[in-house]
Design an enzyme around this catalytic site. Structure first.
Site, mmCIF file in Angstrom:
data_model
loop_
_atom_site.group_PDB
_atom_site.id
_atom_site.type_symbol
_atom_site.label_atom_id
_atom_site.label_comp_id
_atom_site.label_asym_id
_atom_site.label_seq_id
_atom_site.Cartn_x
_atom_site.Cartn_y
_atom_site.Cartn_z
ATOM 1 N N GLY A 76 0.817 -1.210 0.000
ATOM 2 C CA GLY A 76 0.000 0.000 0.000
ATOM 3 C C GLY A 76 0.847 1.254 0.000
ATOM 4 N N LEU A 77 2.071 1.096 -0.528
ATOM 5 C CA LEU A 77 2.926 2.269 -0.763
ATOM 6 C C LEU A 77 3.185 3.108 0.494
ATOM 7 C CD1 LEU A 77 1.632 3.095 -4.285
ATOM 8 C CD2 LEU A 77 4.008 2.645 -3.676
ATOM 9 N N ASN A 103 10.856 6.757 -7.795
ATOM 10 C CA ASN A 103 9.563 6.217 -8.199
ATOM 11 C C ASN A 103 8.465 7.074 -7.578
ATOM 12 O OD1 ASN A 103 7.170 4.169 -7.510
ATOM 13 N ND2 ASN A 103 8.279 3.284 -9.236
ATOM 14 N N CYS A 134 0.478 0.370 -9.485
ATOM 15 C CA CYS A 134 0.450 -0.419 -8.259
ATOM 16 C C CYS A 134 -0.976 -0.872 -7.994
ATOM 17 C CB CYS A 134 0.931 0.394 -7.088
ATOM 18 S SG CYS A 134 -0.133 1.785 -6.797
ATOM 19 N N ILE A 195 7.579 -5.023 -16.123
ATOM 20 C CA ILE A 195 6.206 -4.895 -15.666
ATOM 21 C C ILE A 195 6.165 -4.649 -14.154
ATOM 22 C CG2 ILE A 195 5.323 -6.398 -17.469
ATOM 23 C CD1 ILE A 195 4.963 -8.654 -15.403
ATOM 24 N N GLY A 247 10.642 -8.299 -13.969
ATOM 25 C CA GLY A 247 9.604 -9.279 -13.653
ATOM 26 C C GLY A 247 10.221 -10.654 -13.528
ATOM 27 N N GLY A 248 10.574 -11.012 -12.299
ATOM 28 C CA GLY A 248 11.094 -12.359 -12.060
ATOM 29 C C GLY A 248 12.552 -12.580 -12.377
HETATM 30 C C1 LIG Z 1 7.377 -5.725 -1.732
HETATM 31 C C2 LIG Z 1 7.271 -5.011 -3.027
HETATM 32 C C3 LIG Z 1 7.045 -3.645 -3.052
HETATM 33 C C4 LIG Z 1 6.949 -2.947 -4.265
HETATM 34 N N1 LIG Z 1 6.762 -1.594 -4.260
HETATM 35 C C5 LIG Z 1 6.730 -0.914 -5.454
HETATM 36 C C6 LIG Z 1 6.634 0.504 -5.497
HETATM 37 O O1 LIG Z 1 6.612 1.169 -4.471
HETATM 38 N N2 LIG Z 1 6.569 1.125 -6.709
HETATM 39 C C7 LIG Z 1 6.626 0.410 -7.879
HETATM 40 O O2 LIG Z 1 6.572 0.995 -8.953
HETATM 41 N N3 LIG Z 1 6.753 -0.937 -7.862
HETATM 42 C C8 LIG Z 1 6.801 -1.613 -6.682
HETATM 43 N N4 LIG Z 1 6.944 -2.979 -6.688
HETATM 44 C C9 LIG Z 1 7.034 -3.704 -7.979
HETATM 45 C C10 LIG Z 1 8.481 -3.999 -8.363
HETATM 46 O O3 LIG Z 1 9.208 -2.818 -8.514
HETATM 47 C C11 LIG Z 1 8.534 -4.819 -9.665
HETATM 48 O O4 LIG Z 1 7.896 -4.088 -10.699
HETATM 49 C C12 LIG Z 1 7.835 -6.160 -9.545
HETATM 50 O O5 LIG Z 1 8.060 -6.712 -8.269
HETATM 51 C C13 LIG Z 1 8.280 -7.165 -10.609
HETATM 52 O O6 LIG Z 1 9.642 -7.457 -10.527
HETATM 53 P P1 LIG Z 1 10.253 -8.717 -9.712
HETATM 54 O O7 LIG Z 1 9.497 -9.926 -10.139
HETATM 55 O O8 LIG Z 1 11.708 -8.733 -10.045
HETATM 56 O O9 LIG Z 1 10.006 -8.422 -8.263
HETATM 57 C C14 LIG Z 1 7.061 -3.676 -5.470
HETATM 58 C C15 LIG Z 1 7.293 -5.052 -5.442
HETATM 59 C C16 LIG Z 1 7.402 -5.726 -4.242
HETATM 60 C C17 LIG Z 1 7.657 -7.210 -4.268
#
Ligand SMILES: Cc1cc2nc3c(=O)[nH]c(=O)nc-3n(C[C@H](O)[C@H](O)[C@H](O)COP(=O)(O)O)c2cc1C
Ligand SMILES: Cc1cc2nc3c(=O)[nH]c(=O)nc-3n(C[C@H](O)[C@H](O)[C@H](O)COP(=O)(O)OP(=O)(O)OC[C@H]3O[C@@H](n4cnc5c(N)ncnc54)[C@H](O)[C@@H]3O)c2cc1C
Ligand SMILES: Cc1cc2nc3c(=O)[nH]c(=O)nc-3n(C[C@H](O)[C@H](O)[C@H](O)COP(=O)(O)OP(=O)(O)OC[C@H]3O[C@@H](n4cnc5c(N)ncnc54)[C@H](O)[C@@H]3O)c2cc1C
Ligand SMILES: Cc1cc2nc3c(=O)[nH]c(=O)nc-3n(C[C@H](O)[C@H](O)[C@H](O)COP(=O)(O)O)c2cc1C
Ligand code: FES
Ligand code: FES
Lengths: 310, 266, 310, 266
Positions: A76-77, A103, A134, A195, A247-248
């Site tokens: 929830g940011l 961000n 988000c 993504i 993404g992953g």
């Molecule tokens: C715990 C958590 C908090 C995140 N908070 C934000 C955020 O504040 N702003 C945002 O743009 N993306 C946020 N993301 C998304 C990540 O930046 C990323 O786009 C997403 O997790 C996919 O990448 P990954 O699979 O490598 O984690 C968050 C992801 C996670 C897991």
């Protein structure tokens, strides 16, 4: 050390980085927590936690749930707002020789623009990533990222409010990702990143309750990699601005796959939780890949996947 | 705080579904304090994905080892329990804020543990006796039943006053550890109020905290929360605490896991 | 044996089943291959491989790629056509006491309707599942499932062509799944099933080629479960016709979660590949769950997830 | 055809990155034929997800065992290689169409294996000698180098005529197994054409098939394909074959993995 390696030097939308490996927003705080573990100067860039105009309290716990090869989050940011970023987090980050991308989140067009305005001219910021995606905040936010008109409006007003490079971060929860990327380009975006998380949920069968207090959350981690890679490939095919892929990603091979699909740089998110050193390790691994395959520069692999002969 | 690949010295069953894991960790043993935890990688590939937070049950600086005492609950701990000497456990730590040790030995010390929550109290009691020199801790340990009462002998060896409660009365009193606590307060003749340290399931901690707060006793509790990063970066693990007149979320992994019982919004 | 258990008896859109556990289209052939391994009469229903008017050759290999906790497939709906289904597969299936639902595919509205027409009145068929969501066929198909107008048209023309219950199978590759479910209900669908696969891709970094000859494929398996569960919960909240849930179900607990989210029945897909006995085992496991939690009938858990107190 | 949880009797290294796994499997040992395969579960939870197809390297009906010979390539085979006696391997099978055995011993029998592709030829050669009674198989085995030439002694024990080729010449001839094959055909004085059985990487099988087809020799090849179900249900694993005047896709796991070299569209 990879940091000094010319082969990896990357410039995206005017942002110079030692290598194309950034850490993703929300998974690395503001760098401080991980600075004890790793040399954050080995990263291409740090993308900060989403920052709003005023502090946001975030969602009640539980905020996460583990899933097969992934996790759901509904943070929830929670963040202390843009003024705390400027007065506390950025001065600390400026000690380091690493690019910083902020961000930005908001509940209204004006909030997005106002955060951008306050950050304009603040030393130590290389660019703004606009989180229009988000899925965990009740008002606004994801609504912006799943509607082409709203996306255009956010990008346009942020662009008007700052001289910094503007990078909208796309939601994967849409029918046509290429169209969304295209809208961003048309609205003046300097690059797009994608993504963000896929919207999902988790239920505890024994208690018959949702595992997240927020009910739904965003799915991240290796589980989503095939979807992310497909979307990056589609987006890269649809725009001529740079694409930042994520993404992953958990190892250098994953990162290379995203670059082959068309990403000029990558972000590492959830993998930081499993290995805090994932970012630097991936940067080194990309370098090994380039050496092993005789590429002169990392840009030579961007989009270099061969189309199949059908 | 570093990432370590630690050789497994031994892994034994220490009660129903409970394992004791001894790791060779000279650096970590020296670095960690009671109430701190480590973040443990349990799987090989991506499922299960996240690390598991486990408290330090003991750190033996001389031997250069740390011990984890854990219950097999789900998939991660099941994989951890399958590891054998000769294999490695990838962990990082020490993490979080541990228990604040007493400065002197003036007050009686009460250590309240529920189920596997007793794990970090062993390290705490040892450190209190070794560094502050107080020998008179009272243990109050609760468990579902006799089988799930962990490391009773170990605890007994640290302090003569050990009081047990089980849900089914199969060991010690029938009832909850909170009842032992209330009883202690009712019958205690000591004029100096005790220092209370508690670790266990949240309902138990809540009950303990309410009693301690009512009697205005200093009480530290070690809380659990679902954690992703373990280092304060992701905001997954928040706990609601008082903040001036209001309330806010703070990170269990960074500002905790040990909190002052008065600060927590129960 | 679970087969005779009243607690599990389920009726959906007029289709009676011994239990709410079906096997998903494309993962169980026409039942024959698995009949050697398991007692297929312990299944609630068998949903056949997608069947078209004329035989379809399918895509070139490689047709699958493994991904973290999932797999991509791009079979391209290879099948022998509706006449072969009627003359060869169905007569064999009729030996068994198990409900059969035929999964229908087409490249045009007319093709969908024509397959439905030919199957109308054929003994041994309990219903039609309309695949408007396969992401692996170049023409048509997914285009139907990601556009509300096209979806309405397909459902309407199939309904007009048959007296059998019609169950559109929704694509998850959309912005608003609730809206798609709603369109189906409005167009006369007797139930909806979801989700089909998420569109993804996989690249081999070493050879710099796509792993699937078709480039993109559909992601299935445990990786997609959180997304599927969220969509089922959203769809169930949007319509009053029954919802059949699937996506990553591999054990009874998973199945119960989908039912708690609002699914009246579930389908097991990819899990059959890992354990051919997954379907019957899940049916038994649901029964255990009902007993353990004192539910009189499986319908009592449908939609029974408690909304969180926020 | 059933699903089995088979006790591991032994697991040993049998060459570079190659393991030999012996499983207690009385029923399966009796049921399987040379060229058939089993579908092996390698992981514990969901990553890696799919089973791995592995040919039967040997089936000992008397001992009630089957043996798998496999190369560690990726994540699944790495997990399989980490399993120890006392643990179990979950497999199902036997699957697919195996090699057609000769009816009589009139023709010379050539067994061509490339790399780990040699694995099923051992079972084939044994069955040919045990059931048909022919003792005169000629083995032609190819590998990258000496280290990756698997089970040479085992093969040698089955037939005196064993010819080796390695890419780097570190064992046998430098070159490919297809060259041994071409050489054999050029120098053979036998009037009866040989029966050819081949298993190995697709480029090798293609080369062998082209030679065999040119000389109009009966030739069976065992093909590999990416498989999900392994039983013919999912259409993942197709191979392009001739179909009257045209072509079609058939399932490697069901109509194969052994095909007549003349049928395959190379
Ligand atoms: C715990 C958590 C908090 C995140 N908070 C934000 C955020 O504040 N702003 C945002 O743009 N993306 C946020 N993301 C998304 C990540 O930046 C990323 O786009 C997403 O997790 C996919 O990448 P990954 O699979 O490598 O984690 C968050 C992801 C996670 C897991
Ligand atoms: C600071 C701290 C210290 C801990 N110390 C110990 C200890 O010394 N001994 C011990 O046995 N247990 C301890 N726990 C609890 C332990 O972390 C969980 O039992 C464990 O994570 C469960 O993992 P699993 O794979 O068995 O269960 P799963 O159900 O597979 O876990 C799924 C997810 O939920 C999380 N999770 C599940 N239960 C808990 C829980 N109770 N608390 C936090 N996260 C949870 C897991 O970490 C994982 O992310 C501690 C928890 C915290 C937060
Ligand atoms: C009928 C048949 C019989 C086989 N017999 C043997 C044998 O006796 N010994 C042996 O060492 N190998 C054999 N193979 C090849 C073996 O299946 C693969 O090497 C193995 O699946 C690789 O798995 P991995 O986890 O190591 O690799 P990964 O790269 O992790 O595998 C990823 C995915 O690709 C598939 N895959 C990768 N390589 C192959 C391949 N060459 N063929 C088919 N699928 C593949 C895997 O099954 C998995 O689904 C056989 C293959 C087939 C089709
Ligand atoms: C190999 C394969 C083939 C499939 N073929 C079809 C098909 O023909 N028609 C269809 O509607 N869905 C098809 N699907 C989708 C499944 O029926 C199901 O919707 C999807 O796999 C999600 O469920 P799962 O995660 O349990 O597999 C196929 C899936 C797989 C893996
Ligand atoms: S677990 Fe990430 S902040 Fe506590
Ligand atoms: S692997 Fe499923 S048909 Fe062959």
């Amino acid at each position: 050390m990879v940091a000094e390696n010319n082969r990896l030097k990357t410039e995206i939308a005017g942002i110079s980085m030692k290598n194309p490996v950034m850490v993703a927003s929300g998974t690395f705080g503001f760098g401080r927590e991980y600075a004890d573990f790793i040399n954050i100067e080995e990263l291409g860039a740090i993308v900060t936690k989403g920052t709003s105009l005023l502090p946001w309290p975030g969602n009640p716990p539980d905020r996460i749930a583990e899933t097969p090869a992934g996790m759901l989050n509904a943070i929830g940011l929670q963040n202390d707002g843009v003024e705390s970023l400027i007065s506390e987090k950025l001065p600390w980050l400026r000690q380091f020789d690493v690019a910083v991308i902020v961000n930005v989140v908001g509940k209204t067009l004006d909030e997005y623009a106002e955060v951008a305005r306050r950050l304009d001219g603040v030393p130590g910021i290389c660019g703004l990533e606009i989180n229009i995606s988000c899925p965990n905040v009740k008002e606004g936010c994801i609504a912006f990222g799943t509607d082409a008109g709203m996306t255009a409006a956010v990008v346009g007003s942020v662009k008007a409010a700052t001289k910094l490079p503007v990078i909208p971060k796309l939601s994967p929860n849409v029918t046509d990702i290429a169209a969304m990327a295209h809208v961003c380009e048309d609205s003046g975006a300097d690059a797009v990143s994608l993504i963000n998380t896929l919207m999902g949920t988790s239920i505890d069968a024994e208690t018959r309750t949702f595992r997240l207090a927020n009910i739904t959350g965003g799915l991240s981690g290796p589980a989503i990699k095939p979807v992310a890679l497909r979307m990056v490939w589609q987006a890269a095919g649809a725009v001529s601005i740079p694409v930042i892929g994520m993404g992953g990603i958990s190892c250098a091979q994953d990162a290379v796959e995203f670059m082959l699909a068309g990403a000029s740089a990558v972000q590492v998110g959830t993998a930081n939780f499993i290995n805090p050193n994932a970012g630097p390790k991936i940067a080194r691994g990309i370098d090994d890949y380039l050496a092993r395959h005789n590429f002169e520069h990392v840009k030579d692999i961007v989009g270099a996947v061969k189309s199949n002969n059908l | 705080m570093s990432i370590y690949n630690l050789p497994i010295i031994s892994q034994e069953e220490a009660g129903r579904r409970t394992h004791k894991l001894v790791l060779r960790a000279p650096e970590l043993a020296g670095a960690c304090a009671p109430g701190q935890f480590v973040h443990v990688l349990c799987g090989t590939y991506h499922d299960p994905l996240l690390r598991r937070p486990i408290s330090v049950h003991n750190a033996d600086v001389k031997e250069g080892t740390i011990t984890l005492l854990y219950e097999v609950k789900g998939r991660g701990t099941a994989l951890l329990a399958a590891k054998r000497p000769g294999e490695y456990a990838n962990v990082f730590g020490p993490l979080g804020q541990g228990f604040k040790l007493p400065n002197t030995c003036g007050s009686p010390i009460l250590l309240l543990g529920g189920g596997i929550g007793s794990a970090p109290l062993y390290f705490l009691a040892r450190r209190i006796s070794e560094t502050v020199g107080c020998q008179t801790s009272t243990f109050m340990l609760g468990a579902q039943n006799c089988d799930s009462m962990v490391c009773r002998e170990e605890f007994a060896a640290l302090g003569p006053d050990i009081r047990l409660a089980t849900d089914d009365g199969s060991l010690g009193c029938r009832g909850f550890v909170t009842e032992l606590f209330a009883e202690y307060l009712a019958s205690s003749e000591s004029s100096t109020p005790p220092l209370v340290y508690a670790c266990g399931p949240t309902p138990m901690l809540k009950a303990v905290a309410l009693i301690a707060n009512k009697h205005n006793l200093p009480c530290q509790v070690s809380l659990e929360a679902k954690m992703a990063c373990g280092v304060g970066a992701c905001m997954s693990c928040v706990v609601r605490v008082k903040d001036g007149g209001g309330e806010k979320y703070v990170r269990c992994c960074k500002e905790g896991p040990v909190f002052d019982a008065k600060e927590v919004v129960w």
